[in-house]
Structures are given as C-alpha cells and as structure tokens.
Enzyme design. Structure first.
Site, PDB file in Angstrom:
ATOM      1  N   ARG A 117       0.843  -1.212   0.000  1.00 56.44           N
ATOM      2  CA  ARG A 117       0.000   0.000   0.000  1.00 56.44           C
ATOM      3  C   ARG A 117       0.877   1.260   0.000  1.00 56.44           C
ATOM      4  NH1 ARG A 117      -4.601   2.806   3.810  1.00 56.44           N
ATOM      5  NH2 ARG A 117      -6.121   3.048   2.185  1.00 56.44           N
ATOM      6  N   ASP A 139      -5.644   2.317  12.903  1.00 52.99           N
ATOM      7  CA  ASP A 139      -5.578   1.435  11.745  1.00 52.99           C
ATOM      8  C   ASP A 139      -4.149   0.911  11.577  1.00 52.99           C
ATOM      9  OD1 ASP A 139      -6.363   0.162   9.422  1.00 52.99           O
ATOM     10  OD2 ASP A 139      -7.061   1.976   8.408  1.00 52.99           O
ATOM     11  N   CYS A 169      -8.152  -1.628  14.061  1.00 53.88           N
ATOM     12  CA  CYS A 169      -8.480  -1.896  12.662  1.00 53.88           C
ATOM     13  C   CYS A 169      -7.182  -2.275  11.976  1.00 53.88           C
ATOM     14  CB  CYS A 169      -9.066  -0.615  12.061  1.00 53.88           C
ATOM     15  SG  CYS A 169      -9.340  -0.688  10.281  1.00 53.88           S
ATOM     16  N   ASP A 229     -13.381  -4.824   5.990  1.00 51.66           N
ATOM     17  CA  ASP A 229     -13.725  -3.781   5.014  1.00 51.66           C
ATOM     18  C   ASP A 229     -14.907  -4.206   4.168  1.00 51.66           C
ATOM     19  OD1 ASP A 229     -11.925  -1.895   5.763  1.00 51.66           O
ATOM     20  OD2 ASP A 229     -10.389  -2.467   4.321  1.00 51.66           O
TER      21      ASP A 229
HETATM   22  C1  DGJ Z   1      -8.387   0.418   6.021  1.00 42.71           C
HETATM   23  C2  DGJ Z   1      -9.595   0.420   6.913  1.00 42.71           C
HETATM   24  O1  DGJ Z   1     -10.064  -0.882   7.065  1.00 42.71           O
HETATM   25  C3  DGJ Z   1     -10.660   1.332   6.318  1.00 42.71           C
HETATM   26  O2  DGJ Z   1     -11.804   1.297   7.118  1.00 42.71           O
HETATM   27  C4  DGJ Z   1     -10.121   2.722   6.210  1.00 42.71           C
HETATM   28  O3  DGJ Z   1      -9.896   3.260   7.487  1.00 42.71           O
HETATM   29  C5  DGJ Z   1      -8.839   2.727   5.382  1.00 42.71           C
HETATM   30  N1  DGJ Z   1      -7.895   1.775   5.869  1.00 42.71           N
HETATM   31  C6  DGJ Z   1      -8.222   4.099   5.373  1.00 42.71           C
HETATM   32  O4  DGJ Z   1      -7.016   4.118   4.755  1.00 42.71           O
END
Ligand code: DGJ
Length: 744
Positions: A445, A480, A528, A550
């Site tokens: 990423r 995250d 997350c 997601d």
């Molecule tokens: C991955 C997360 O799972 C999403 O919900 C979101 O926050 C994106 N990253 C943002 O980059």
C-alpha cells in the site's frame, strides 16, 4: 473453586463447579497432564491414568527397570531431546550449543486472584475471590533456568488461563528459540479442528476438519498483526458436537503478533496442542538475571457445544479483558466518512455530513484517513501527524469543536505504525523503517512499517498524536494498520537479538496503546487493520472494539460476524451500514438487512448520509431509535446464540437473550430467495420455555405480532412465511423478531 495438591501422589487438581484440570509430577519430576474436562470429584489415585506400558522404540527417562517414556506421556510443557519425538513447547539453546533441558519440579504456590503480565495484555480479576492461580516452578539444574507455569482457574467460568515465565538464575547466556504459552494433550484423536481462516474482506470464516495423524494447525507470520488469514483461536470438538451439544475445547491466544497453533496427532492417536508465539523467526536472548514472559492463553471447556464455549469467551473477554469506562457502556452510534469521501473532502463537506447525521440521530462523527500532512492519496504523508490546514482550515481542534457544538462527539483515524516514503517523517528518519541495510525494502500500500521495537520511534509518534489529543475534543480513535511486515530486522538490535524484533514490535504497539489509554481514559479506541486483520484478544485489552472487515455487504458480514462470534463478543464487532452496490463485492442487498446485520455489533454508518433519499433517511431515524433502545441489551446484558450457520445453509440465524430471559432479539437472514420453496421454521434458543412472549416483527411497512410460549418458539419454532421474505426484499431479505415476556 479449589486447587488441591495430593502430597503422596503429587497430583494437582484445579476445579470449580464445571471443570477439573488435573496434572501430576511424574517419576522423573517433569509434569504430566492427567485430565481436563467436565468436573470430577477430587479423589486419591488419579495418577492411575498414566499407563506404564512398554512400547517399541521408547526411550526411558529413568534408570531400569522404569518404563517411563516421554513419548507416551501427556505432558504439560514438553521439551525435545529426552525421548519425546513430538513438537515441544519450549526450546532453549545454551552456550555449548545444546538444547537439552530437564525441567524438574522444584516448588509450587497458590495465589489468590490472578496476576497481570508485564507489558502484555491479560485477563484480570476485580476481586481475589474471582479466581485462584497455581504457580508451578520447574528448574533445569545445569543452566539454573527456571520455568514458572501459571494456571488461573476462574470461580464462575469453565476456563483456565495459562502463561509461562522464564527466569535465568544461572551464569551463561541462553537463547530461547521456542516459548509457547501452553501445551495440552489428549489420549485420543477423536476430534474435529475448528479454525477461523480467511483473507482481506472475508476474515474469520469457519473451517472444520477431522484430525489426522501428523501436524495440522494455523499460524501467522504477518509480523504486524495476528492477520486476516488466520486467527489466534482454534477449537477441538468431538464429532457430533454442534452449537448446543457436545464437548468442545477452545484455545485462544491473547496476543496480536506472529502465533502458531499446532495440533499434532501421534501414531498412537494421542493429540497434542501447542500454541503461542510463532517459533519461526523467533529467538530471545536470555542473559543471567533476566526473565521472559509468554503471552497468555485462555483454555475454555464446554460440555454444551460451540455456543457454550463462545459464551464463556464472550463473557470473560467483555468483562475481564476489556478495561475502562467503555467496558460497561453501550457504544455510540457513529458515522464514518471513509466510504463516502475516501481522501476527497473539505471541512465544509465534513460539517455538512455531520449536521445531517446529527439530525438523524447519529452520536459520533468519525473522520477517517486523509486529514493530516499532505495526504490526498495513499501514496503520501503517513507519519506526518499534524493537520492538513489546506483541507481543514480550522484544524482538528477547530473541526472537533464545531462538531461538538452540534451536539455530536468527534472521532479521528490514525495509523501510527506506518510511514510513506513521501513524508516529512521519512525524509527526516529513513532509517526508522523496518529494513535490512543494503537490501531492497518491500512496500505494501505504498507504505513502510516503522520500527516499533525501538522506544524512541514509539515515543516520537506517541508525542505527535498526544499533542492532537490534548488540543482537540476527541472521544474516539480508530487505530488502523494497513500492511504486514517484510524484511524483519532492526538496526537497533545486535545480530544475536534479531529474533526478538517482531515480538518487541508488538510490545511497542501495546506500550503506545497503554500510554494513550492511561492519559485519555475516556477515549473509545477501535482497532483496525485493513479491515479485520487485527481482530484478536490482545487488542481487546486496549481497544474494546475492532473493525470486523472492510467488507460491509450484508451477506458477507453475516458470515464474517458469525465466524467472529466463535471467540469474540458482539460488543467488540465494529459493524456499519454502507451503500449498494457494495463497494467490495458489488452486491445489492436490502437496506433493512444491512442495518439488521450491523445491529448485531457496535452499529454505525459508512456512507454519504446526505445522499440518502427522504425515505431512506426516515429508515435511518428508525434504525437508530431501535439500536438506542436495544444496544445495552445487545452489547452488554445478554447471551448470544448462533443457531444456523451461513457457511452451511441458505439462512443465517442468531439470537441475543437478556440474562433474565425476558427480552430477546432474533435475526433471520436468507441468502437467495426460493420460489415455491420448502417450509421454514426458526427454532430459537436460550429462552425460558415457561415464559409467555409477545413477538413483533416488521414485514414491509406492516408490523406482525403474535404471542407464544418460549417452548413453542424453541422447539416448534417460529413459522417463517416466505411471503414475508418476499415483502422484505426477496434475495438477502431478513426478519428481526423482538421478543418480550408478557407480564403475568
Ligand atoms: C483500512 C480500513 O479498514 C478502512 O476502514 C479505512 O480506514 C482505510 N484503511 C483508510 O485508509
């Protein structure tokens, strides 16, 4: 609850009203597991379960005429090299290169309550009456290394928490190459292995296989997290066991890094489970005077099927692993802007969304990725944790104040462990990235992983984020983490300590979480990781909820949340309503089904709320009202039962039942609609058979009502009329039944 030691036979018996865990000191002073399962009367003579029989190729651990062979003993914490040819729980390399150890029983003690684990997440007690802990000390004489095996038995739960401490009292440096949290053995192989496996957007699918001779199991080497591919949870269940019947043994590791769960069946049909930090790429240098602590594992036994096991995990994790005010507080209903705007937003747009959300009953607005540095895509700015003033002229401080002034709470997204090459942080500290000097750094990423095994890196990032948290009105943080580790190496560690790097990384993550929650105890954290790649018990000790996936499609979520519920409580499942066609799977599902699935979680929206039609906005109002009415019940005051698995059927069925059994919510979701189909009966679970209930269900624009006794609802089932499914959307239609006991 009691822990009894039989002096003569040297048998320990831990028990409470539902389980017994029995072990003994063998003739060679090592430890053997005798029994774990349904509670037994305490009695003399339990050592008889060790059968001393001569078998071929057995190496004998004591002088003749003993027949004691480690290969046929069901051991508590085995090492390799003295006649046991199965996988060990621990390996220590010594200065002379030998890995032979002989951990012999030295002493034992019982502590009231349960000790914490230094720097690691763990279960806790609120009073010493809730649990007792047996600590058995084993010692290897030549190296003077001690193992302290911890066993906590809880008064009210069929559960044992275990972990191990290594203490070095000798004089020569040693290297721990394998330090698992527990070993558990059974004398037969008559089990099915249940695991939660998947990938991004389809995390924690339930997979089941019959045990076979040899090795089977799951592991993660993702480095930064427990992973989307495998969850640090397995269960062994007896064939024929189902959601409500039969023996099940659960194993859940309270850890967020590399793990392994290995189930080995020997040709003598013995089953050995070893679980803990993944020994691949792991070594820990243990200097004289130092100690090392493994993560904790929670073993749960259920005599009443998978639901029995899950309910124990739910209860213990929700009330004795999660901490802080959010443990006992229903979660705010939120709107997250990610799927609505991605990186493309302005302050004006955010405020307009928040205004609309407030009007419909939302309580918390969460600003996701894209608010910091020069972040307008995922190519830049991770690491630059200061507001992008061009996008948000009032800053996070001003924006949060404006949102609070509307009567909403404000939440913010962060990804502290990462850096983009195009960032001020990377330009300043390119060597803070995990990499091997002179070698290629793999990206993912478009980002790199910061070396969180280094305190100065963790502190620097922590200081930047604390500044924002101090200055602004922030009630919620979504932490995250969007990539796995590559080229694991720390330039700050000596060559003989590189095997510590990935564990130290996770300890760094835990330490930063700990700093945040200590300084900001009122903030609600949601973890997350590219969706649900860090959905593990370790995280729950810091962040009471986790973004499940997601994938927010209703049917996909019904599978993901159903699988997740094997080990994790409903209150931990971040679940949002999003638009259709779904952004991940492009499927169209009814709005009402998306909301019902999200209801069985923390509940929120992830869409541009302003773009909804007036009719949809009205539905949102009603959905939020419903959630506000029932969230305490759903998230905190109920037991959750899985009834029908979406992995095996065209339907998914589940229910939450209040502790007093006077209120329940039962959810029926179908996948594809059937024309001219067979009869459908929804057999509820967990109700009081003798209570008379009023049942209400929304069908199209009408409300259907009837009354029935609990026994009818459970044993004869609710008649699910296919016309009602047609009225609620056909494919992916759902029916949510409110079940309230009628006062008599
Ligand atoms: C991955 C997360 O799972 C999403 O919900 C979101 O926050 C994106 N990253 C943002 O980059």
């Amino acid at each position: 609850m009691s822990i009894i030691f039989h002096e003569n036979s040297r048998v320990f018996h831990l028990s409470n009203n539902s389980i017994s865990y029995i072990l003994r000191v063998m003739e060679n002073a090592q430890l053997e597991n005798i029994y774990y399962g349904k509670r037994l009367h305490d009695a003399e003579g339990l050592e008889r379960h060790h059968e001393m029989i001569q078998r071929s190729h057995s190496a004998v651990a004591l002088p003749e005429p003993s027949l004691l062979s480690m290969n046929f003993a069901t051991q508590e914490y085995p090492v390799y090299g003295t006649g046991d040819y199965r996988s060990p729980a621990c390996t220590i390399r010594q200065e002379n290169g030998s890995r032979i150890m002989n951990f012999r029983f030295a002493s034992w003690r019982v502590e009231k309550g349960k000790p914490g684990l230094d720097g690691l997440p763990s279960l806790y007690c609120e009073s010493n009456e809730e649990a007792e802990t047996l600590v058995i000390v084993l010692q290897d004489e030549p190296t003077q290394i001690q193992l302290h095996l911890f066993y906590t038995i809880f008064k009210d739960y069929p559960a044992i928490a275990r972990h191990v401490e290594f203490h070095h009292h000798g004089e020569q440096t040693a290297y721990i190459e394998k330090a698992l949290s527990a070993c558990l053995e059974f004398k037969d192989m008559d089990f099915e292995l249940v695991q939660l496996s998947g990938a991004w957007a389809r995390e924690r699918y339930i997979h089941v296989r019959k045990l076979e001779i040899g090795h089977q199991g799951v592991q993660s080497l993702a480095g930064t997290c427990s992973s989307a591919e495998q969850n640090p949870f397995i269960a062994l269940r007896r064939p024929g066991a189902n959601e409500s019947l039969g023996d099940v043994y659960g194993f859940s590791l309270i850890y967020s890094g590399n793990f392994s769960a290995d189930v080995e069946v020997s040709p003598f049909d013995m089953t050995r489970v070893v679980m803990g930090i993944n020994p691949e790429y792991f070594t820990w240098k243990l200097n004289p005077g130092e100690s090392f602590t493994t993560p904790e594992i929670l073993l749960v036994y259920s005599a009443c099927g998978m639901n029995g096991m899950s309910q124990t995990y739910h209860q213990l994790y929700r009330t004795r692993l999660v901490r802080g005010i959010w443990r006992d507080t229903p979660r705010p209903i939120l709107l997250n802007n990610w799927e609505a705007t991605f990186f493309d937003f302005t302050e004006e747009k955010i405020l307009a969304m928040a205004e609309c959300a407030k009007d419909l009953g939302v309580e918390l607005f969460v600003l996701d990725d894209g608010w910091f540095g020069s972040r307008n895509s995922d190519y830049e700015a991770l690491g630059d944790w200061y507001c992008n003033m061009a996008k948000l002229p009032s800053g996070i401080q001003g924006l949060s104040e404006k949102i609070e002034a509307m009567g909403l709470k404000f939440g913010l997204w962060i990804e502290p462990e990462m850096v983009n090459e195009n960032s001020d942080l990377y330009r300043m500290h390119p060597d803070w990235v995990i990499h091997v000097p002179e070698r290629f750094r793999s990206h993912s990423r478009h980002q790199f992983v910061l070396d969180f095994s280094r305190k100065e890196v963790v502190d620097y990032i922590g200081d930047l984020i604390v500044k924002i948290l101090e200055a602004s009105k922030i009630s919620y943080i979504k932490w995250d983490m969007n990539r796995y580790m590559t080229e694991p190496y720390s330039i700050a560690l000596a060559s003989d300590q590189q095997g510590e790097m990935m564990h130290r990384y996770i300890l760094g993550v835990y330490s930063l979480y700990e700093r945040f929650i200590r300084q900001f105890p009122n903030i609600l954290f949601e973890s997350c990781a590219s969706g649900g790649a860090r959905f593990d018990p370790g995280m729950l000790h810091y962040a009471p909820q986790a973004w499940c996936s997601d994938d927010t499609d209703a049917w996909e979520r019904s599978k993901i949340q159903y699988g997740t519920s094997l080990a994790y409580p409903i209150s931990s499942m971040g679940s949002h309503v999003s638009i259709v066609p779904n952004q991940q799977i492009f499927r169209i599902t009814p709005f009402s089904t998306r909301a019902k699935i999200a209801t069985f979680g923390t509940f929120g929206y992830e869409l541009d709320i302003q773009c909804l039609t007036d009719r949809e906005k009205e539905q949102v109002r009603q959905q939020i009202c419903f959630m506000k009415k029932y969230r305490r019940l759903i998230q905190l005051d109920s037991d959750f039962y899985r009834i029908r698995s979406p992995f095996e059927h065209n339907e998914m069925e589940e229910i939450v039942v209040a502790k007093d059994k006077k209120t329940a919510l039962a959810l029926f979701v179908q996948k594809t609609n059937r024309v001219n189909g067979s009869w459908l009966r929804f057999h509820l679970a967990g109700l009081n058979p003798d209570l008379h209930y009023q049942i209400t269900c929304q069908v199209g624009d009408k409300t259907k009502e009837f009354t029935a006794y609990g026994d009818e609802l459970m044993y004869a089932g609710i008649v699910v009329d296919r016309q009602d499914l047609n009225a609620n959307g056909g494919d992916y239609a759902s029916l949510l039944y409110e079940i309230i006991a009628i006062e008599q």
